[in-house]
Design a protein around this motif. Structure first.
Motif, PDB file in Angstrom:
ATOM      1  N   SER A 514       0.838  -1.219  -0.215  1.00 52.81           N
ATOM      2  CA  SER A 514       0.078   0.161  -0.011  1.00 52.81           C
ATOM      3  C   SER A 514       1.035   1.110   0.086  1.00 52.81           C
ATOM      4  O   SER A 514       1.938   1.187   0.382  1.00 52.81           O
ATOM      5  CB  SER A 514      -0.787  -0.029   1.264  1.00 52.81           C
ATOM      6  OG  SER A 514      -0.191  -0.029   2.666  1.00 52.81           O
ATOM      7  N   CYS A 515       0.253   2.274  -0.145  1.00 53.24           N
ATOM      8  CA  CYS A 515       1.185   3.608  -0.356  1.00 53.24           C
ATOM      9  C   CYS A 515       0.791   4.464   0.568  1.00 53.24           C
ATOM     10  O   CYS A 515      -0.518   4.834   0.955  1.00 53.24           O
ATOM     11  CB  CYS A 515       0.684   4.373  -1.955  1.00 53.24           C
ATOM     12  SG  CYS A 515       1.389   3.268  -3.241  1.00 53.24           S
ATOM     13  N   ILE A 516       1.842   5.024   1.597  1.00 57.92           N
ATOM     14  CA  ILE A 516       1.482   5.797   2.613  1.00 57.92           C
ATOM     15  C   ILE A 516       2.307   7.019   2.291  1.00 57.92           C
ATOM     16  O   ILE A 516       3.505   6.881   1.887  1.00 57.92           O
ATOM     17  CB  ILE A 516       2.019   4.863   3.835  1.00 57.92           C
ATOM     18  CG1 ILE A 516       1.185   3.647   4.103  1.00 57.92           C
ATOM     19  CG2 ILE A 516       1.866   5.984   5.193  1.00 57.92           C
ATOM     20  CD1 ILE A 516       1.694   3.077   5.254  1.00 57.92           C
ATOM     21  N   GLN A 517       1.794   7.957   2.716  1.00 54.39           N
ATOM     22  CA  GLN A 517       2.547   9.480   2.326  1.00 54.39           C
ATOM     23  C   GLN A 517       3.341   9.653   3.509  1.00 54.39           C
ATOM     24  O   GLN A 517       3.493   9.172   4.652  1.00 54.39           O
ATOM     25  CB  GLN A 517       1.398  10.535   2.309  1.00 54.39           C
ATOM     26  CG  GLN A 517       1.933  11.989   2.172  1.00 54.39           C
ATOM     27  CD  GLN A 517       1.005  12.976   2.020  1.00 54.39           C
ATOM     28  OE1 GLN A 517      -0.269  12.862   2.436  1.00 54.39           O
ATOM     29  NE2 GLN A 517       1.244  13.919   1.407  1.00 54.39           N
ATOM     30  N   CYS A 518       4.370  10.031   2.768  1.00 55.80           N
ATOM     31  CA  CYS A 518       5.669  10.442   3.949  1.00 55.80           C
ATOM     32  C   CYS A 518       5.142  11.443   5.070  1.00 55.80           C
ATOM     33  O   CYS A 518       4.564  12.220   4.623  1.00 55.80           O
ATOM     34  CB  CYS A 518       6.909  11.066   2.897  1.00 55.80           C
ATOM     35  SG  CYS A 518       7.644  10.042   1.866  1.00 55.80           S
ATOM     36  N   ALA A 519       5.688  11.173   6.155  1.00 53.77           N
ATOM     37  CA  ALA A 519       5.487  11.999   7.161  1.00 53.77           C
ATOM     38  C   ALA A 519       6.149  13.559   7.083  1.00 53.77           C
ATOM     39  O   ALA A 519       6.937  13.497   6.074  1.00 53.77           O
ATOM     40  CB  ALA A 519       5.946  11.352   8.636  1.00 53.77           C
ATOM     41  N   ALA A 520       5.509  14.306   7.721  1.00 55.40           N
ATOM     42  CA  ALA A 520       6.213  15.783   7.712  1.00 55.40           C
ATOM     43  C   ALA A 520       7.562  15.723   8.097  1.00 55.40           C
ATOM     44  O   ALA A 520       8.018  14.967   8.950  1.00 55.40           O
ATOM     45  CB  ALA A 520       5.373  16.526   8.514  1.00 55.40           C
ATOM     46  N   GLY A 521       8.537  16.384   7.153  1.00 55.93           N
ATOM     47  CA  GLY A 521       9.815  16.387   7.365  1.00 55.93           C
ATOM     48  C   GLY A 521      10.596  15.419   6.719  1.00 55.93           C
ATOM     49  O   GLY A 521      11.797  15.045   6.486  1.00 55.93           O
ATOM     50  N   GLU A 522       9.818  14.363   5.818  1.00 53.20           N
ATOM     51  CA  GLU A 522      10.432  13.368   5.037  1.00 53.20           C
ATOM     52  C   GLU A 522       9.772  13.480   3.609  1.00 53.20           C
ATOM     53  O   GLU A 522       8.693  13.973   3.209  1.00 53.20           O
ATOM     54  CB  GLU A 522      10.080  12.172   5.829  1.00 53.20           C
ATOM     55  CG  GLU A 522      10.614  11.677   7.120  1.00 53.20           C
ATOM     56  CD  GLU A 522      10.104  10.415   7.556  1.00 53.20           C
ATOM     57  OE1 GLU A 522       9.261   9.693   6.993  1.00 53.20           O
ATOM     58  OE2 GLU A 522      10.794   9.826   8.472  1.00 53.20           O
ATOM     59  N   ILE A 523      10.748  13.005   2.760  1.00 53.27           N
ATOM     60  CA  ILE A 523      10.479  13.214   1.165  1.00 53.27           C
ATOM     61  C   ILE A 523      10.581  11.798   0.501  1.00 53.27           C
ATOM     62  O   ILE A 523      11.547  10.853   1.235  1.00 53.27           O
ATOM     63  CB  ILE A 523      11.113  14.211   0.676  1.00 53.27           C
ATOM     64  CG1 ILE A 523      12.576  13.773   0.575  1.00 53.27           C
ATOM     65  CG2 ILE A 523      10.747  15.474   1.273  1.00 53.27           C
ATOM     66  CD1 ILE A 523      13.201  14.510  -0.488  1.00 53.27           C
TER      67      ILE A 523
END
Length: 830
Positions: A514-523
Motif C-alpha cells: 500500500s502507498c503511505i504518504q511520507c511524514a512531515a519532514g520526510e520526502i
C-alpha cells in the motif's frame, strides 16, 4: 514407422567416428516387463522434423569436412546416429550402445575400446546429464548443441562435457533483466519438470527475488502428465492476476501446454519464453497466435550456413535404401506410404519423385538457423581438435599422433583449447567449464506481410560485456499480447507516486504494498520508494513531500507588523524623552526644574533614551555580536537609569531632612550623587564584562520548538550571567522603592518621592510579569515580550517622574514659583 534407441539409425565408417544422439522421435512406447525373458526393444514414434534437421546438419558438416583438401587431409570422419526419443531411459540405452558398440545385455562382451571418439548431443538437459555422467569416466568428449542446464558446467561432475549453446545461468538472469526493463514486477511462472526447467527456473527465481520481482505462482509440467494436471496449471494461469507469464519450457512441454491454453481460450497474457521454444516454427501457427500473440524471449543468435539448404532438399530414401528413418521421413513429409498394403483410404502411395524443394516445413526452413548452427559448430570444434592433434609438432614424426591410434581422451584434451572462427565471423572457443560466450537475441513474434509469424530481433544480451551494458534494445516496435503496441502492465500494486512510500501488506509478497504518504519532514523523490528520506536539520518537506526545501527562518524583523509597531513605540519613547529634555532645558532656571535636580534629571533622561533605543537591538536578524550587544546594552542602560533614580531619591530625602528650611541641597551631596550613579553603573558593567568574557550570548538556531521552521534566537550563554544582570537591576529598583516609600510624607507641593515610588511599582510589576511571559512565549514572541517589558518600564518611568512636572511647567506656569514649590515647607517652619 518407428525406431529403437539400441541401434544406429544412420551410420558411416571412417578413420574417426563421431557419435550423435538426438530426439529424432518425440514419443516412446514402454511395454510391460515380464521378467521371464529378454525385454522387448523400446519403440519410438512421431518423427520430429526439427531434430531430423539437426541430424542432417551434422551429416552436412561431416561431408563438408571430408571433402576439404586442406582440413584433416587423408582423414575421414564417420558417424553413428542414435535416437534418444526424448526420454532419459532411451538416452541411457543409446549411450551404452555408443560406448560399447552393441546393445547392453547381461553376459554380453565389451570391446574395451569405444567405437566413437566423441559424441554430439543431446537436445535436452536431462538426457544430456545421463549421457555425460556415463561417458565422463571413459573420457569421451560430449558436445551438446541444445542442453542449457547450468548444472552441466560443473567440471567435477561432468569433466568431459562441452556445449555450443550458453548456460541457463545467463539466460535466467537475462530474463530477469528483461522483466525489470519493462517494469514487470508481478509475474507468473511455469517450467518443465525436469533438469532444464527446474534448474533454469530456480536461477530465475533467485535473481528475480534480488531485483524485487515477485512471482505469483510457479507451476511445473511434463509432456507425459495427464490432461487433468495440465488443465489445472492452465486454470492457475487464468485465475492469476499477473499479466506476464515466464515460460521456462522445453518445446515438447510448451506444445502440451499450448493445446490446453487454446482449449480454454486463455488470452491477454504476455508470454516470456526461453530459448527452447521461442523460435519454434512448429508452435508459431495462426491457431496458436490467437492466444499467445506477441511472445517475447531470448534465443541464441541466428546464422547462415551456406549450402545447407541444398543439402537438405536432396535428402531422399534412395541415399540409403536400408534406412527405415529416411523412409519414415519421406512418408511424414509427403503424407504417403511406400508399402501399398499399409495404405488407408485417405493416404496415397509414395512415388519417390516427390520434391522437397517445393515443401515449406520445419525441416526445410533455414531462415532461423540457431540450434542447427550449434550442431554445425560442434562438428567443426571436433574437427579442429582432431586437426590440432594430428598436426606434427616441431616437424618430427615421433611427435605425431597417428590417426589409427586416436583415443577419446586425446580428443578431449585438444578440444579444451580449440579457438577458431567460423565462415560467418563467429569465434568458437570454450571456457574452463566447457561453455561458450553467452550471447542472446531478444525476439518477438510478429505477423509478417504474408500473414505468417516472423521472429523479429528487438534486442540483444551479451554476458561478456560489463554489467549494466549487457542488455540493449533495438529501435524496433514490439508487438505485445493481443497485438497491442503499448506495453502491458503487470504489477501487484500500482506504483507509489513521489511523496509516498511502499508499505508491505502482511502476508503478501513484497511487490504487493500500500502507498503511505511520507511524514512531515520526510520526502520521496522517485516512484515506488521503499523508504522516505528524512530532510536535513535545516530543511523541511514541501506540501507534496517530494523535495526538501529550506526551512522558513523566523525572527522578529523590522518589516513585519509587530516589528514595525514596536519600533514606532521605541522611537516614540525617544521622541518624548527628547521633548521632556527640551522642556527642561528651556525652563532650566525655573524653581521646579532647579528643585528637580537638573543634573540628575538630564542624566536620567539620557539613560531613558538609551533604554528606548536598546529595544531596537532586539529587532532584526540576530547574530553573535547583536546578541551580545542587546543584552549588555539593556543591562547597562537600565542600571544607569535606576542608578539615577536612586541618586535622585537620596537627594530628595537629604533635601527635605535639612534642619534649615530653604537651605537647598547640601554641597557635599553633588559629588555623592555622581559617585553613587557611577559606582552603581560600573558594577553592572563589571557583571556584563564577566558575562561576555566567560560565557557570552550567541546565536542559536532553534529547531526543537517548531518542526517546520528555524527560529533564530539569542542563547544567553550563561544563565547565571543573564539573571545576575536582571537581578542587579531589580536590586537597585527595590532599594529605590524603599527609599522613596520612606520619603512619602514629605511636603506635597514638591513630593517627588511619591512619583518615584509609583514609577518603581510600575517598573517592578512589569518585570515580575515579564519572567513567566518570557519563559512561556514561543519563537519571536519571546523577543517581543522582552521588548514590551523594556518599553513599558521605560514609559512608566518617563510618565511618572517627568510628565507631572511638564504639566506644571507648560500648563500651570503660576505654580512654577519658589513660593509655591516651598509652600508647605514654610508653613511647617513658622
Amino acid at each position: 514407422m518407428m525406431g529403437t534407441p539400441e541401434f544406429p539409425l544412420l551410420s558411416k565408417e571412417g578413420d574417426v567416428i563421431i557419435g550423435g544422439t538426438f530426439s529424432i522421435h518425440s514419443k516412446i512406447t514402454l511395454s510391460l516387463l515380464p521378467f521371464t525373458n529378454k525385454p522387448e526393444p523400446l519403440v519410438c514414434s512421431s518423427l520430429n522434423l526439427r531434430e531430423f534437421r539437426f541430424v542432417q546438419t551434422m551429416l552436412f558438416a561431416i561431408e563438408e569436412i571430408n571433402n576439404s583438401s586442406n582440413f584433416l587431409p587423408n582423414v575421414s570422419i564417420g558417424y553413428k546416429i542414435y535416437d534418444s526419443c526424448g526420454s532419459t531411459l532411451a538416452s541411457m540405452r543409446s549411450t551404452m550402445a555408443l560406448i560399447n558398440g552393441q546393445e547392453l545385455t547381461i553376459g554380453g562382451s565389451c570391446f574395451g575400446k569405444s567405437p566413437v571418439h566423441a559424441i554430439i548431443g543431446e537436445s535436452e538437459s536431462s538426457s544430456t546429464i545421463v549421457l555425460s555422467r556415463t561417458t565422463g569416466p571413459f573420457k569421451i568428449p560430449v558436445i551438446s548443441h541444445f542442453a542449457t542446464c547450468a548444472c552441466l558446467s560443473n567440471r567435477k561432475t561432468f569433466p568431459s562435457f562441452f556445449r555450443t549453446i550458453p548456460s541457463d545461468y545467463y539466460q535466467s538472469r537475462a530474463l530477469v533483466e528483461l522483466v525489470m526493463h519493462f517494469g514487470w514486477t508481478w509475474v507468473g511462472a511455469v517450467r518443465s519438470d525436469n533438469d532444464y526447467g527446474n534448474n533454469g527456473m530456480a536461477t530465475f527465481l533467485e535473481a528475480a527475488g534480488k531485483e524485487g520481482v515477485c512471482v505469483e505462482y510457479s507451476e511445473a509440467i511434463l509432456r507425459t502428465n495427464p490432461k487433468e494436471r495440465i488443465s489445472k496449471v492452465v486454470n492457475v494461469i487464468k485465475k492469476g492476476t499477473a499479466r506476464v507469464l515466464v515460460a521456462f519450457l522445453a518445446q515438447s512441454e510448451m506444445e502440451v501446454l499450448l493445446e490446453e491454453v487454446i482449449a480454454q481460450n486463455v488470452t491477454g497474457i504476455q508470454w516470456v519464453g526461453s530459448e527452447s521454444w521461442i523460435t519454434s516454427r512448429q508452435l508459431a501457427t495462426p491457431r496458436a497466435a490467437k492466444v499467445i500473440s506477441g511472445p517475447i524471449g531470448f534465443t541464441i543468435c541466428k546464422s547462415k550456413i551456406p549450402g545447407l539448404k541444398d543439402f537438405l532438399v536432396k535428402v531422399h530414401p534412395s541415399q540409403n535404401t536400408n534406412s527405415a528413418l529416411l523412409r519414415e521421413f519421406w512418408e511424414t513429409v509427403f503424407d504417403c506410404h511406400f508399402q501399398s498394403k499399409s495404405l488407408t483410404a485417405n493416404m496415397r502411395q509414395c512415388s519417390g519423385f516427390e520434391n522437397l524443394a517445393s515443401v515449406q516445413n520445419t525441416f526445410t526452413d533455414v531462415s532461423e538457423l540457431r540450434i542447427s548452427n550449434n550442431v554445425y559448430k560442434a562438428v567443426y570444434a571436433l574437427a579442429h581438435s582432431l586437426h590440432n592433434m594430428l598436426t606434427c609438432r616441431n616437424g618430427e614424426a615421433r611427435n605425431c599422433i597417428q590417426k589409427e591410434s586416436i583415443e577419446p581422451g586425446q580428443v578431449l584434451y585438444f578440444l579444451q583449447d580449440v579457438n577458431f572462427t567460423m565462415p560467418s565471423g563467429e569465434t568458437v572457443f570454450f571456457n574452463h567449464d566447457g561453455d561458450p560466450i553467452a550471447r542472446y537475441e531478444l525476439v518477438n513474434w510478429q505477423n509478417s506481410e504474408a500473414g505468417d509469424t516472423s521472429f523479429v530481433t528487438v534486442g540483444q544480451y551479451d554476458a561478456s560485456l560489463p554489467k549494466g551494458m549487457q542488455f540493449a534494445m533495438n529501435h524496433v516496435n514490439i508487438v505485445w499480447a493481443g497485438g497491442a503496441l503499448s506495453r502491458p502492465r503487470s504489477v501487484c500494486s500500482e506504483s507509489c507516486l513521489p511523496g509516498f512510500r511502499q508499505a508491505v501488506i502482511k502476508g503478501k509478497p513484497v511487490c504487493c504494498f500500500s502507498c503511505i504518504q511520507c511524514a512531515a519532514g520526510e520526502i520521496s523523490n522517485k516512484t515506488d520508494s521503499a523508504e522516505c528520506i528524512k530532510c536535513d536539520l535545516d530543511y523541511w518537506s514541501n506540501e507534496d513531500n517530494t523535495q526538501c526545501i529550506l526551512k522558513r527562518i523566523e525572527f522578529l524583523s523590522f518589516e513585519e507588523n509587530m516589528g514595525i509597531l514596536l519600533t514606532m513605540f521605541s522611537l516614540t519613547g525617544v521622541f518624548f524623552t527628547l521633548a521632556v529634555g527640551l522642556v527642561f532645558f528651556c525652563f532650566l532656571d525655573t524653581p521646579l526644574v532647579k528643585a528637580s535636580n537638573s543634573e540628575l534629571s538630564f542624566m536620567l533622561l539620557f539613560s531613558l533614551s538609551l533604554c528606548f533605543l536598546c529595544s531596537l537591538t532586539f529587532i532584526g536578524q540576530p547574530s553573535d555580536w547583536s546578541c551580545r550587544l542587546r543584552h549588555t546594552a539593556f543591562g547597562i542602560a537600565f542600571a544607569l537609569c535606576i542608578s539615577c533614580i536612586l541618586a535622585k531619591t537620596i537627594v530628595v530625602v537629604m533635601a527635605f531632612r535639612a534642619t534649615v528650611p530653604g537651605a537647598g541641597v547640601p554641597q557635599c551631596s553633588l559629588p555623592l550623587q555622581r559617585l553613587s550613579v557611577l559606582c552603581c553603573t560600573v558594577f553592572q558593567v563589571i557583571i556584563c564584562t564577566l558575562w561576555i568574557s566567560l560565557a557570552p550570548p550567541f546565536l542559536q538556531k532553534n529547531t526543537v520548538h517548531s518542526i517546520d521552521k528555524i527560529i533564530l534566537e539569542c542563547n544567553v550563554g550563561s544563565a547565571v550571567g543573564f539573571w545576575a544582570v536582571l537581578g542587579y537591576i531589580g536590586l537597585l529598583a527595590v532599594l529605590c522603592f524603599v527609599l522613596a516609600f520612606l520619603a512619602r510624607k514629605l511636603p506635597d507641593n514638591f513630593n517627588e518621592a511619591k512619583f518615584i515610588t509609583f514609577s518603581m511599582l510600575i517598573f517592578c510589576a512589569v518585570w515580575i510579569t515579564f519572567i513567566p511571559a518570557y519563559v512561556s512565549s514561543p519563537g519571536k514572541f519571546t523577543v517581543a515580550v522582552e521588548i514590551f517589558a523594556i518599553l513599558a518600564s521605560s514609559f512608566g518611568l518617563l510618565f511618572c517622574i517627568f510628565f507631572p512636572k511638564c504639566y506644571i511647567i507648560i500648563l500651570k506656569p503660576e505654580r512654577n514659583t519658589k513660593k509655591h514649590v516651598m509652600g508647605k515647607a514654610n508653613v511647617k517652619s513658622m
